[in-house]
Structures are given as C-alpha cells and as structure tokens.
Design an enzyme around this catalytic site. Structure first.
Site, PDB file in Angstrom:
ATOM      1  N   HIS A  18       0.844  -1.208   0.000  1.00 54.79           N
ATOM      2  CA  HIS A  18       0.000   0.000   0.000  1.00 54.79           C
ATOM      3  C   HIS A  18       0.883   1.264   0.000  1.00 54.79           C
ATOM      4  CE1 HIS A  18      -3.085  -2.689   2.233  1.00 54.79           C
ATOM      5  NE2 HIS A  18      -3.586  -2.453   1.035  1.00 54.79           N
ATOM      6  N   LYS A  42     -15.873  -7.235   6.395  1.00 58.70           N
ATOM      7  CA  LYS A  42     -16.903  -7.740   7.301  1.00 58.70           C
ATOM      8  C   LYS A  42     -16.350  -8.022   8.705  1.00 58.70           C
ATOM      9  CE  LYS A  42     -20.477  -8.276   4.386  1.00 58.70           C
ATOM     10  NZ  LYS A  42     -19.831  -7.383   3.412  1.00 58.70           N
ATOM     11  N   ARG A  91      -1.707  -5.690  -8.456  1.00 59.01           N
ATOM     12  CA  ARG A  91      -0.568  -6.598  -8.310  1.00 59.01           C
ATOM     13  C   ARG A  91      -0.511  -7.554  -9.492  1.00 59.01           C
ATOM     14  NH1 ARG A  91      -2.481  -8.135  -2.498  1.00 59.01           N
ATOM     15  NH2 ARG A  91      -4.299  -8.098  -3.832  1.00 59.01           N
ATOM     16  N   SER A 129      -2.990  -7.744   2.627  1.00 57.67           N
ATOM     17  CA  SER A 129      -3.280  -7.683   4.063  1.00 57.67           C
ATOM     18  C   SER A 129      -3.661  -9.073   4.568  1.00 57.67           C
ATOM     19  CB  SER A 129      -4.428  -6.712   4.328  1.00 57.67           C
ATOM     20  OG  SER A 129      -4.068  -5.417   3.918  1.00 57.67           O
TER      21      SER A 129
END
Ligand code: PNS
Length: 165
Positions: A18, A42, A91, A129
């Site tokens: 990032h 979520k 990516r 992540s």
C-alpha cells in the site's frame, strides 16, 4: 488547487505494498487521501480507529498524504473531498477482475470520476493484508513487509510473533 486522489481500501492492516502505491501516486497527484471504508471488511482484525492510527503513524513524515475514513459510497466521498480520481494498486492478473468490476461500477455511479491503477513494485507483488494476517497468526516473520508500527500491533495480537515465544 492541485490534483487530488482518493486511495480507498480496508487497510486491515496497511502493508508496504500500500505504501508503495501511495508513493507512486504522489508522483502523479499533488495530494493522496488514504481513506478507510468504514463499512468495508466484514470481520476486520483491527478496528477502524486502530487502522487510522497505524496509517497516520506510517505517513506522519510524508507530505501531501492525508489519512481519513468514510461511510457509504466511495464516489460520494470522492465528490465530498473534491478529489479528481480514485487510486488503486494492481498486483497481478488475479486482482484485475475485482478491480475492473469496482471501477466500472464506480464509473456507472458517477461518470465524472476516473479510476487510476498503479502497479506495485515487484518486491510487493505477493503481499496482501490477508496473507500478512495469516502468516502473522501462525508466527511467520512478516517484518519488512509491513510498516514497523503494524508489525508491533500484529505482535500484540499474535503472541507467537514474539521473538521469545
Ligand atoms: O481494500 P479493499 O477491501 O479491496 O477495498 C475495497 C473498497 C473499500 C475500496 C470498496 O469496498 C469500496 O469502495 N467500498 C465503499 C462502498 C462502495 O462505494 N461500493 C461500491 C463500489 S464497488
């Protein structure tokens, strides 16, 4: 006023991939607003406040980067901030379908807002992540793939990341 990009995401947590996209974005835009979607992921590992803190600390010495969060539609936030574009990192081919769908939906919702994709540096191409969280959970040494503050926060969550464990 210069050109502004909104770089939206979950950032749960922010990775060096990032950061690379933000740095590349700053070569094209005068300001990059890194914006956490409050209604995004979520079941996040970190609260929005924790993610804001990690992002703010990561970019504290980088001029022209602002860290914020938003509720609801991204295009609404982009208009509110009077930004010129949405910035997203790409990516590999696997990202493309999701990004394509999202960019076209955003364009449908507001035809004036463009999405700009930037390729992450090759060294970050495999980092996400989710894969960072998975590795960290089982004690994998993810130092160097995330900002130092993120490494420390992950170590707080996952005791097996502690050197003495
Ligand atoms: O890092 P992520 O989880 O891939 O980011 C996804 C994000 C937050 C950019 C996307 O879910 C989003 O824009 N959410 C806000 C709600 C919205 O505008 N949805 C419609 C666009 S598809």
């Amino acid at each position: 006023m210069g050109k502004i990009a909104v770089y939206p995401g979950s950032f749960d947590p922010v990775t060096n991939g990032h950061c690379d996209v933000v740095r590349r974005g700053l070569r094209l835009f005068d300001k990059v607003i890194v914006a956490i979607a409050r209604n995004g992921t979520k079941d996040p590992l970190f609260t929005v406040e924790e993610r804001l803190e990690m992002l703010r600390s990561t970019f504290k010495d980088v001029p022209n980067v602002e860290v914020d969060s938003f509720d609801g539609l991204l295009v609404g936030y982009v208009v509110k901030r009077q930004a010129d574009a949405i910035l997203r990192g790409l990516r590999a081919v696997s990202d493309f379908e999701y990004e394509f769908q999202m960019a076209l939906m955003n364009r449908k919702l507001n035809k004036h807002i463009q999405t700009v994709f930037l390729m992450t540096g090759l060294r970050w191409i495999f980092i996400s992540s989710s894969i960072i969280k998975e590795a960290a959970q089982f004690g994998g040494d993810i130092r160097g793939m995330v900002p130092e503050i993120v490494f420390e926060k992950l170590r707080d969550k996952f005791p097996s990341l502690r050197p003495e464990a």
